[in-house]
Design a protein around this motif. Structure first.
Motif, PDB file in Angstrom:
ATOM      1  N   UNK A   1       0.836  -1.164   0.000  1.00  0.00           N
ATOM      2  CA  UNK A   1       0.000   0.000   0.000  1.00  0.00           C
ATOM      3  C   UNK A   1       0.887   1.236   0.000  1.00  0.00           C
ATOM      4  N   UNK A   2       0.455   2.228  -0.695  1.00  0.00           N
ATOM      5  CA  UNK A   2       1.193   3.478  -0.764  1.00  0.00           C
ATOM      6  C   UNK A   2       1.146   4.208   0.574  1.00  0.00           C
ATOM      7  N   UNK A   3       2.205   4.952   0.885  1.00  0.00           N
ATOM      8  CA  UNK A   3       2.226   5.783   2.085  1.00  0.00           C
ATOM      9  C   UNK A   3       1.545   7.127   1.837  1.00  0.00           C
ATOM     10  N   UNK A   4       1.185   7.394   0.594  1.00  0.00           N
ATOM     11  CA  UNK A   4       0.448   8.616   0.265  1.00  0.00           C
ATOM     12  C   UNK A   4      -1.014   8.429   0.662  1.00  0.00           C
ATOM     13  N   UNK A   5      -1.568   9.308   1.503  1.00  0.00           N
ATOM     14  CA  UNK A   5      -2.962   9.152   1.926  1.00  0.00           C
ATOM     15  C   UNK A   5      -3.953   9.050   0.769  1.00  0.00           C
ATOM     16  N   UNK A   6      -3.799   9.881  -0.245  1.00  0.00           N
ATOM     17  CA  UNK A   6      -4.734   9.846  -1.377  1.00  0.00           C
ATOM     18  C   UNK A   6      -4.606   8.562  -2.185  1.00  0.00           C
ATOM     19  N   UNK A   7      -3.372   8.115  -2.418  1.00  0.00           N
ATOM     20  CA  UNK A   7      -3.166   6.868  -3.161  1.00  0.00           C
ATOM     21  C   UNK A   7      -3.660   5.664  -2.362  1.00  0.00           C
ATOM     22  N   UNK A   8      -3.399   5.666  -1.065  1.00  0.00           N
ATOM     23  CA  UNK A   8      -3.864   4.572  -0.212  1.00  0.00           C
ATOM     24  C   UNK A   8      -5.386   4.514  -0.207  1.00  0.00           C
TER      25      UNK A   8
ATOM     26  N   UNK B   1      -7.454   5.424  -2.559  1.00  0.00           N
ATOM     27  CA  UNK B   1      -7.888   4.852  -3.839  1.00  0.00           C
ATOM     28  C   UNK B   1      -7.643   3.349  -3.886  1.00  0.00           C
ATOM     29  N   UNK B   2      -6.464   2.911  -3.437  1.00  0.00           N
ATOM     30  CA  UNK B   2      -6.138   1.479  -3.432  1.00  0.00           C
ATOM     31  C   UNK B   2      -7.124   0.689  -2.571  1.00  0.00           C
ATOM     32  N   UNK B   3      -7.417   1.202  -1.388  1.00  0.00           N
ATOM     33  CA  UNK B   3      -8.325   0.512  -0.466  1.00  0.00           C
ATOM     34  C   UNK B   3      -9.727   0.422  -1.055  1.00  0.00           C
TER      35      UNK B   3
ATOM     36  N   UNK C   1      -9.024   4.639   7.634  1.00  0.00           N
ATOM     37  CA  UNK C   1     -10.244   4.392   8.411  1.00  0.00           C
ATOM     38  C   UNK C   1     -11.469   4.866   7.645  1.00  0.00           C
ATOM     39  N   UNK C   2     -11.423   6.068   7.108  1.00  0.00           N
ATOM     40  CA  UNK C   2     -12.567   6.596   6.358  1.00  0.00           C
ATOM     41  C   UNK C   2     -12.881   5.763   5.121  1.00  0.00           C
ATOM     42  N   UNK C   3     -11.857   5.349   4.397  1.00  0.00           N
ATOM     43  CA  UNK C   3     -12.073   4.540   3.192  1.00  0.00           C
ATOM     44  C   UNK C   3     -12.720   3.204   3.540  1.00  0.00           C
TER      45      UNK C   3
END
Length: 88
Positions: free
Chosen positions: A1-8, A10-12, A44-46
């Protein structure tokens, strides 16, 4: 998983939209390090929005310094999606 909040995020959302999981396990270092607060909030939100019925497990192991090699603990930005089968 990416450490970038936005990328993570999207991945989740993509993973949870394409597969069913019973449990989302979030590595302790995501929550334990202040630098990962935004990442933790996005995760958590995702999960809550994409799979509101999933259980969330927060690991509580003491985080190791990033420069310390170890096979005992997952990568600090590790997120595991777990399929579980209940027998009975």
């Amino acid at each position: 998983m990416s450490a970038s909040p936005d990328e993570a995020d999207t991945e989740i959302r993509t993973l949870l939209a394409n597969q069913r999981f019973d449990l989302v396990m979030i590595g302790g270092a995501i929550r334990a390090f202040p630098d990962h607060t935004l990442l933790f909030e996005h995760i958590i939100n995702a999960v809550i929005e994409a799979a509101p019925r999933n259980s969330i497990l927060l690991q509580h192991f003491p985080p190791r310094p990033p420069s310390t090699p170890s096979t005992e603990h997952p990568h600090p930005c590790e997120l595991r999606l777990v399929e579980m089968t209940v027998l009975g």
